[in-house]
Enzyme design. Structure first.
Site, PDB file in Angstrom:
ATOM      1  N   GLY A  35     -14.633  21.341 -44.583  1.00  0.00           N
ATOM      2  CA  GLY A  35     -15.204  21.626 -43.447  1.00  0.00           C
ATOM      3  C   GLY A  35     -15.193  22.638 -43.072  1.00  0.00           C
ATOM      4  O   GLY A  35     -16.166  23.332 -42.932  1.00  0.00           O
ATOM      5  N   ALA A  36     -14.057  23.291 -44.031  1.00  0.00           N
ATOM      6  CA  ALA A  36     -14.262  24.278 -43.627  1.00  0.00           C
ATOM      7  C   ALA A  36     -12.849  25.327 -44.661  1.00  0.00           C
ATOM      8  O   ALA A  36     -12.055  24.372 -45.123  1.00  0.00           O
ATOM      9  CB  ALA A  36     -13.831  24.937 -42.582  1.00  0.00           C
ATOM     10  N   MET A  37     -12.851  26.742 -44.762  1.00  0.00           N
ATOM     11  CA  MET A  37     -11.042  27.339 -44.719  1.00  0.00           C
ATOM     12  C   MET A  37     -10.862  28.182 -44.397  1.00  0.00           C
ATOM     13  O   MET A  37     -11.596  29.208 -44.157  1.00  0.00           O
ATOM     14  CB  MET A  37     -11.923  27.595 -46.472  1.00  0.00           C
ATOM     15  CG  MET A  37     -10.134  28.068 -47.439  1.00  0.00           C
ATOM     16  SD  MET A  37      -9.331  26.657 -46.863  1.00  0.00           S
ATOM     17  CE  MET A  37      -7.743  27.251 -47.564  1.00  0.00           C
ATOM     18  N   GLU A  38      -9.787  28.612 -44.315  1.00  0.00           N
ATOM     19  CA  GLU A  38      -8.988  29.495 -43.066  1.00  0.00           C
ATOM     20  C   GLU A  38      -8.474  31.330 -43.678  1.00  0.00           C
ATOM     21  O   GLU A  38      -7.990  31.660 -43.251  1.00  0.00           O
ATOM     22  CB  GLU A  38      -7.421  29.228 -42.946  1.00  0.00           C
ATOM     23  CG  GLU A  38      -6.593  28.764 -43.682  1.00  0.00           C
ATOM     24  CD  GLU A  38      -6.727  27.042 -44.533  1.00  0.00           C
ATOM     25  OE1 GLU A  38      -5.265  27.476 -44.321  1.00  0.00           O
ATOM     26  OE2 GLU A  38      -7.755  26.766 -44.346  1.00  0.00           O
ATOM     27  N   ASN A  39      -9.531  31.259 -45.111  1.00  0.00           N
ATOM     28  CA  ASN A  39      -9.479  32.319 -45.104  1.00  0.00           C
ATOM     29  C   ASN A  39      -9.064  33.779 -44.155  1.00  0.00           C
ATOM     30  O   ASN A  39     -10.401  33.428 -43.531  1.00  0.00           O
ATOM     31  CB  ASN A  39     -10.355  33.109 -46.762  1.00  0.00           C
ATOM     32  CG  ASN A  39     -11.069  31.982 -47.048  1.00  0.00           C
ATOM     33  OD1 ASN A  39     -10.735  31.099 -48.020  1.00  0.00           O
ATOM     34  ND2 ASN A  39     -12.531  31.716 -46.987  1.00  0.00           N
ATOM     35  N   HIS A  79      -5.581  28.498 -37.845  1.00  0.00           N
ATOM     36  CA  HIS A  79      -4.164  29.129 -39.093  1.00  0.00           C
ATOM     37  C   HIS A  79      -4.209  30.259 -39.752  1.00  0.00           C
ATOM     38  O   HIS A  79      -3.307  30.471 -40.546  1.00  0.00           O
ATOM     39  CB  HIS A  79      -5.546  28.378 -40.148  1.00  0.00           C
ATOM     40  CG  HIS A  79      -5.383  26.775 -41.272  1.00  0.00           C
ATOM     41  ND1 HIS A  79      -4.143  26.701 -41.396  1.00  0.00           N
ATOM     42  CD2 HIS A  79      -6.432  25.585 -41.312  1.00  0.00           C
ATOM     43  CE1 HIS A  79      -3.929  25.155 -41.860  1.00  0.00           C
ATOM     44  NE2 HIS A  79      -6.041  24.833 -41.725  1.00  0.00           N
ATOM     45  N   HIS A 105      -9.070  24.848 -35.442  1.00  0.00           N
ATOM     46  CA  HIS A 105      -8.202  24.596 -36.330  1.00  0.00           C
ATOM     47  C   HIS A 105      -8.576  25.770 -37.397  1.00  0.00           C
ATOM     48  O   HIS A 105      -7.283  26.054 -38.149  1.00  0.00           O
ATOM     49  CB  HIS A 105      -8.890  23.201 -36.762  1.00  0.00           C
ATOM     50  CG  HIS A 105      -8.844  22.822 -38.425  1.00  0.00           C
ATOM     51  ND1 HIS A 105      -7.552  21.607 -38.581  1.00  0.00           N
ATOM     52  CD2 HIS A 105      -8.168  23.900 -39.600  1.00  0.00           C
ATOM     53  CE1 HIS A 105      -6.997  21.517 -39.417  1.00  0.00           C
ATOM     54  NE2 HIS A 105      -7.430  22.701 -40.361  1.00  0.00           N
ATOM     55  N   GLU A 106      -9.286  26.227 -37.838  1.00  0.00           N
ATOM     56  CA  GLU A 106      -9.417  27.144 -38.708  1.00  0.00           C
ATOM     57  C   GLU A 106      -8.247  28.468 -38.185  1.00  0.00           C
ATOM     58  O   GLU A 106      -8.005  29.357 -38.833  1.00  0.00           O
ATOM     59  CB  GLU A 106     -10.680  27.491 -39.239  1.00  0.00           C
ATOM     60  CG  GLU A 106     -11.506  26.510 -40.172  1.00  0.00           C
ATOM     61  CD  GLU A 106     -10.516  26.499 -40.963  1.00  0.00           C
ATOM     62  OE1 GLU A 106      -9.714  26.411 -41.627  1.00  0.00           O
ATOM     63  OE2 GLU A 106     -10.298  24.035 -41.324  1.00  0.00           O
ATOM     64  N   GLU A 110      -1.132  22.414 -42.097  1.00  0.00           N
ATOM     65  CA  GLU A 110      -2.233  21.428 -41.526  1.00  0.00           C
ATOM     66  C   GLU A 110      -2.046  21.221 -40.424  1.00  0.00           C
ATOM     67  O   GLU A 110      -2.909  20.522 -39.439  1.00  0.00           O
ATOM     68  CB  GLU A 110      -3.181  20.523 -42.680  1.00  0.00           C
ATOM     69  CG  GLU A 110      -3.429  21.177 -43.980  1.00  0.00           C
ATOM     70  CD  GLU A 110      -4.884  22.039 -43.606  1.00  0.00           C
ATOM     71  OE1 GLU A 110      -5.415  22.346 -42.868  1.00  0.00           O
ATOM     72  OE2 GLU A 110      -4.640  23.232 -44.697  1.00  0.00           O
TER      73      GLU A 110
END
Length: 884
Positions: free
Chosen positions: A293-297, A331, A327-328, A350
């Site tokens: 879905g996505a990534m919290e870089n 993070h 959500h991201e 998470e």
């Protein structure tokens, strides 16, 4: 590949030896464009394109003279220099690791390598847009794919500052975690070099590079500080914002809404965390062919571009996107600022991000009904995962990276978030948030374990967190809560108790803070409304709710009203009878969602027949006001029909569903989200010649439904059943692709082509996915979805034995992301008979030494199939439902 699967013990030993002071990473990405730069598997060549990656790592060793290794997955290594010593690549590089011996107290390692662009979404993914030929790049590393792009010590507890420089075509946009240091420097060859300022200390898996001719929208967030331990009083926090997508999607890109949610989220987290956003800028890139879905870089969040909506979608889609954005963002604190030491404690980021994303969604945005979606959709994922034989505690035992990859599951995300919601009810909201604030202050830019979090929560709540943790975080399984009531001659409650049960395999009974609601129909309008409520601590097998003694007899008792805890809700017979007759009269949308979820769990557990469940959907789904719940009901109904209805009743059940869907489609408010949802569900259930003829007419414009706009996305939705039933052939699908010659159109066409009811088509699709690696990750996913069509199980029967013969080589030869997609997606669950169970049992018995992650996937699919057969037995033994 030797050494690719890093173990926990290896990571602990390396962390004991090393401390990393910094990385300098230079990537030359000019090879991404132009035929002269290399060959591309999509063009039929075997060798992938590569790019130059030069890494310098400065690190210390606590035991001079010791040996360790660095991680790198590369096509070739040009040079390795350790403390000025040239090492022979052939001697020290095995394809995944670089052996490092004779370390000094302070060390400098420089590695010059050729790394491969990815077509599987792992590492540095390269995508060529079919619409305009432009090339787009982005990275995706979690849990351990940074080593596909540069040399690393690939584990989360060896944090360090990163300084990136990227050479790419001069007209591109290039982003990384930190801001650009000055203007890009021209190279004189139509390219330029972007140099980025050093990052804060972060883990390797959240570093990022995004590069290509992206469409960029910009905005800005500012906030005056009220003081605190990190930001000086009176200062102003300034955060540049950007949102990116491919140029060909720009006409669909609603960046303003994305920025609105982003600013609302930043306000919420600053209000509640008392720690300013720590990473400077905030870029959000929506990228093609994304696996997750996505990534919290930090500073450079990446999302799947399906969140850029090409056609009309329901409010649920906007809510889902907002939830992922938040959500991201959570993070940035839970996961990026403070990171788990090893993947055992993945939940530390998470579960918190899932919970805080839902909390901020409800309290800071227009989506104030987000807890309904959480109860109905998110927790369903958790309930399923927690009843599989592979279930595990929220705090898991992760032995290696393959285990870690599979731990991104419904327990780590949704059960963990549900447990945190229960913790807030148990310990108090302010105690929970104050614990988070202390956690950030104490461990900023560091790594933590479970005990570090429990320490601050115990301080702030005064509760015994060790006992709570043992019950909720360190045991597996889901409890069932059932009401038990007795009444006097005047119809008043003499005793109301809550019975708690646990599955035999996970026998833990937990403390639950729950609300118990009593409901009855209103004399005025017949609505089923709550007239009494009590909160109680359920502990042990039986808990009496004394506050409700003497209350008038209810028609419905709802345990876990308001969804405070994580459990399966059961009903007494009176309540179940009420729901069978009056579910649509239940006025509170959250209570209604909880009842729908409970009824679905009864169906999955073989305690309610699938026919009865479908009957409830047909009678009451049309009255469902919450669009997210409605869409979940559609998904569950389709699952029930395909997997849980007895085979001899499938045709009748399918006809009833498609008739009901068409009826509700015609009754729905023109142009509404409900109408769109029913249109999609009708397409998913359409089987009869009349159904298919209507879909053809809607596509051709010879038929219409008032208010229904058949846009391009809906056209593909209608074409899939037409292809699956042999009505739309390759020529029709080719013409549709010409109409929609885009990346999305290609994925839809590939899925529809694989759906056609032909043995030859199925053989070709199988070969494309299992016997070849020519397809990208997105097209593998589309082909599998088209291949697995439930209406022609006979065409899939020959592949049951072939599946078990193929999966070991697939696991060995393909990347883990593709291998997981194949093993999960092609399991022969549509051959739902004892013979398929026996094939799975034989494989499991005959392959005790297969990779544990592969065994887990097969075992989970086996368990789902066994559950389906039990549900079919229940359905076969029940009276036929009187659908209406």
């Amino acid at each position: 590949m030797p050494g690719e699967n890093l173990t926990r013990d290896e990571a602990r030993e390396r962390a004991r030896l090393l401390a990393v002071d910094g990385y300098d990473v230079a990537l030359d990405l000019r090879s991404a464009v132009g035929a002269e730069a290399g060959t591309d598997p999509a063009d039929g060549e075997r060798e992938p394109r590569t790019f130059r990656s030069t890494t310098t790592i400065r690190f210390r060793c606590s035991e001079p003279g010791a040996a360790t290794f660095a991680d790198l997955i590369a096509s070739s290594v040009t040079s390795v220099v350790l403390n000025g010593r040239e090492l022979k690549p052939a001697a020290v590089f095995d394809g995944a690791r670089i052996a490092l011996e004779g370390l000094a107290a302070e060390n400098v390692l420089t590695v010059d390598a050729q790394c491969a662009y990815s077509r599987t979404g792992e590492g540095l993914h390269r995508f060529a847009d079919p619409e305009d030929g432009e090339v787009y790049l982005y990275t995706q590393y979690e849990p351990a794919d940074a080593r596909r792009v540069f040399t690393t010590f690939e584990q989360p507890d060896l944090k360090a500052p990163f300084t990136f420089s990227v050479t790419a075509p001069a007209d591109w946009t290039v982003l990384s975690n930190a801001a650009v240091d000055g203007e890009p420097e021209p190279t004189g060859t139509g390219a330029a070099t972007w140099r980025f300022v050093p990052t804060q200390p972060i883990s390797t898996y959240i570093t990022a590079v995004v590069a290509g001719p992206y469409h960029v929208a910009r905005d800005h967030y500012s906030r005056a500080s009220a003081g605190g331990s990190v930001q000086a009083e009176g200062s102003v926090l300034e955060i540049p914002l950007s949102a990116l997508c491919r140029r060909s999607l720009a006409k669909h890109f609603d960046a303003d809404d994305i920025f609105t949610i982003t600013k609302q989220g930043l306000d919420f987290f600053h209000d509640h965390f008392d720690y300013p956003y720590p990473f400077g800028k905030y870029d959000q890139a929506f990228v093609p062919e994304y696996n997750i879905g996505a990534m919290e870089n930090p500073g450079c969040v990446t999302f799947r571009e399906e969140f850029v909506f090409r056609g009309k979608v329901t409010r649920t889609s906007y809510e889902g996107r907002a939830n992922v954005i938040l959500h991201e963002m959570a993070h940035m604190w839970f996961g990026d600022l403070v990171t788990m030491e090893w993947w055992d404690d993945l939940w530390l980021k998470e579960s918190f991000a899932d919970f805080m994303g839902a909390l901020s969604l409800v309290e800071a945005t227009r989506f104030q009904d987000g807890w309904i979606t959480f109860a109905n959709r998110r927790k369903a994922w958790a309930y399923r995962a927690d009843q599989l034989p592979s279930t595990h505690p929220v705090t898991a035992d992760i032995r290696d990276l393959e285990d870690a990859k599979l731990n991104f599951d419904g327990i780590t995300y949704a059960k963990g978030a549900s447990v945190l919601k229960q913790l807030v009810a148990y310990a108090g909201r302010e105690a929970f948030l104050e614990g988070a604030r202390r956690y950030f202050q104490r461990h900023a830019y560091g790594n933590t374990r479970l005990e570090h979090l429990l320490e601050v929560l115990e301080e702030t709540s005064g509760r015994d967190m060790a006992a709570w943790s043992r019950a909720w975080l360190q045991t597996a399984g889901v409890n069932s809560l059932t009401p038990q009531a007795t009444y006097d001659a005047h119809g008043r409650i003499t005793e109301l108790a809550v019975l708690q049960e646990a599955p035999e395999a996970q026998p833990t009974l937990r403390p639950h803070r729950v609300a118990v609601g009593l409901y009855r129909r209103s004399a005025a309008d017949g609505a089923l409304v709550r007239y009494a409520r009590a909160e109680v601590d359920v502990d042990g097998p039986r808990t009496v709710v004394t506050e409700l003694t003497g209350a008038e007899r209810p028609e419905l008792i709802l345990v876990n009203d308001e969804d405070l805890t994580y459990c399966k809700i059961r009903f007494d017979e009176d309540s179940l009878d009420t729901l069978r007759r009056h579910l649509g009269d239940l006025s509170d949308p959250l209570a209604r969602a909880l009842c729908w979820s409970a009824l679905w769990n009864l169906t999955r557990d073989g305690l309610m027949s699938a026919g009865d469940y479908l009957d409830l959907v047909l009678r009451f789904a049309g009255r469902e006001s919450d669009i997210g719940v409605l869409q979940m009901l559609h998904a569950w109904a389709k699952t029930a029909l395909v997997h849980y209805v007895a085979p001899e009743r499938r045709e009748q059940g399918g006809s009833a569903l498609s008739d009901g869907a068409l009826r509700e489609l015609r009754l729905a408010e023109p142009g509404s989200g409900h109408q769109l949802a029913w249109a999609r569900f009708f397409a998913r259930t359409a089987t009869t010649p009349a159904d298919l003829q209507l879909l053809e007419g809607l596509l051709a414009g010879t038929a219409s439904i008032d208010g229904l706009d058949v846009d391009q996305e809906l056209r593909w939705t209608f074409l899939e059943p037409l292809a699956a039933h042999g009505v739309a052939d390759a020529t029709v699908l080719g013409a549709e692709l010409a109409r929609d010659d885009t990346a999305s159109g290609k994925r839809h066409q590939v899925r529809c082509l694989a759906a056609r009811p032909s043995a030859g088509v199925k053989a070709e699709a199988w070969a494309d996915v299992v016997e070849s690696d020519k397809l990208s990750n997105a097209l593998v996913e589309a082909t599998i979805a088209g291949f697995m069509q439930p209406d022609r199980r006979d065409l899939l029967a020959p592949y049951a034995q072939r599946y078990f013969a193929a999966i070991e080589s697939v696991w060995r030869e393909r990347s883990i992301e593709i291998a997981m997609a194949v093993v999960r997606g092609l399991f022969p669950n549509l051959q739902d008979n004892r013979g398929t169970l026996e094939l799975a049992e034989a494989w499991l018995d005959g392959h005790p030494d297969a990779p544990p992650a592969l065994r887990r996937l097969v075992l989970e699919a086996y368990d789902d199939l066994a559950r389906a057969l039990r549900a079919q037995e229940c359905d076969a033994g029940a009276p036929a439902a009187a659908t209406s």
